[in-house]
Write a protein that holds these residues in place. Structure first.
Motif, mmCIF file in Angstrom:
data_model
loop_
_atom_site.group_PDB
_atom_site.id
_atom_site.type_symbol
_atom_site.label_atom_id
_atom_site.label_comp_id
_atom_site.label_asym_id
_atom_site.label_seq_id
_atom_site.Cartn_x
_atom_site.Cartn_y
_atom_site.Cartn_z
ATOM 1 N N THR A 103 -30.367 -52.344 16.831
ATOM 2 C CA THR A 103 -29.369 -52.708 15.823
ATOM 3 C C THR A 103 -28.003 -52.137 16.194
ATOM 4 O O THR A 103 -26.982 -52.803 16.011
ATOM 5 N N TYR A 104 -27.982 -50.919 16.746
ATOM 6 C CA TYR A 104 -26.730 -50.338 17.253
ATOM 7 C C TYR A 104 -26.194 -51.199 18.394
ATOM 8 O O TYR A 104 -25.013 -51.531 18.447
ATOM 9 N N GLU A 105 -27.068 -51.555 19.316
ATOM 10 C CA GLU A 105 -26.670 -52.329 20.487
ATOM 11 C C GLU A 105 -26.131 -53.712 20.111
ATOM 12 O O GLU A 105 -25.214 -54.230 20.766
ATOM 13 N N GLN A 106 -26.677 -54.301 19.040
ATOM 14 C CA GLN A 106 -26.232 -55.632 18.633
ATOM 15 C C GLN A 106 -24.800 -55.626 18.120
ATOM 16 O O GLN A 106 -23.990 -56.448 18.545
ATOM 17 N N TRP A 107 -24.443 -54.700 17.228
ATOM 18 C CA TRP A 107 -23.067 -54.736 16.710
ATOM 19 C C TRP A 107 -22.067 -54.186 17.724
ATOM 20 O O TRP A 107 -20.929 -54.641 17.785
ATOM 21 N N THR A 108 -22.486 -53.229 18.562
ATOM 22 C CA THR A 108 -21.554 -52.691 19.555
ATOM 23 C C THR A 108 -21.411 -53.588 20.782
ATOM 24 O O THR A 108 -20.548 -53.338 21.627
ATOM 25 N N PHE B 204 -17.999 -54.641 21.837
ATOM 26 C CA PHE B 204 -17.194 -53.796 22.727
ATOM 27 C C PHE B 204 -17.604 -53.985 24.187
ATOM 28 O O PHE B 204 -16.769 -54.032 25.068
ATOM 29 N N ASN B 205 -18.906 -54.031 24.417
ATOM 30 C CA ASN B 205 -19.457 -54.236 25.755
ATOM 31 C C ASN B 205 -20.869 -54.778 25.561
ATOM 32 O O ASN B 205 -21.658 -54.170 24.834
ATOM 33 N N PRO B 206 -21.207 -55.902 26.201
ATOM 34 C CA PRO B 206 -22.541 -56.499 26.012
ATOM 35 C C PRO B 206 -23.695 -55.552 26.349
ATOM 36 O O PRO B 206 -24.806 -55.768 25.898
ATOM 37 N N THR B 207 -23.435 -54.488 27.120
ATOM 38 C CA THR B 207 -24.497 -53.554 27.497
ATOM 39 C C THR B 207 -24.412 -52.227 26.734
ATOM 40 O O THR B 207 -25.077 -51.258 27.110
#
Length: 152
Positions: free
Chosen positions: A29-34, A37-40
């Motif tokens: 969930t963190y990775e999805q919204w961030t 900023f950067n897809p990875t």
């Protein structure tokens, strides 16, 4: 450094928004919204007060990089303060010198204010001149993505 502020109202409890924003139950969930900023984008470390945490991603060549930070303060479901103090360049931490001295010690704070089932997320951050436009255009997109995830 200039202080930037972004706000978003989300129709979900502060606990739910906090957990999704920080990836407490699922780092995805963190990775999805961030990903705005950067897809990875991801992180390594803990959200506990005093903990070291890396905010990382890979560049177009697959090289790891990002921020070396510390959780300066945390009040679960209400507030998180992140103090950035270095750069991660591959596996190397750079915590002094020209690359970091312009912004080292800068804070990024997340506040969660719940009222009648709606949570207002406020992001306040210190940014150097070079990144003002980038953050001003990217944070609203990231918060829209967070809203979408939390309101599911």
């Amino acid at each position: 450094m200039k202080k930037l502020q972004f706000k978003k109202s989300i129709d979900a409890s502060a606990e739910k928004v906090y957990n999704i924003m920080l990836g407490i139950n699922n780092i995805e969930t963190y990775e999805q919204w961030t990903s705005e900023f950067n897809p990875t984008s991801t992180y390594e470390g803990s959200w506990e007060k005093g903990s070291k945490i890396y905010f990382i991603g890979t560049d177009e060549n697959g090289k790891r990089g990002g921020m070396v930070s510390e959780i300066a303060d945390v009040v679960p479901f209400r507030f998180v303060s992140i103090r950035h103090y270095g750069i991660l360049d591959g596996e190397n931490e750079i915590t002094e010198g020209d690359m970091v001295e312009k912004w080292a010690g800068g804070l990024e704070n997340y506040s969660f204010q719940e009222n009648n089932g709606t949570t207002t997320v406020t992001v306040e951050m210190d940014a150097i001149e070079d990144y003002l436009d980038y953050f001003s255009s990217t944070w609203p997109k990231a918060l829209n993505k967070l809203k979408e995830l939390a309101e599911k």
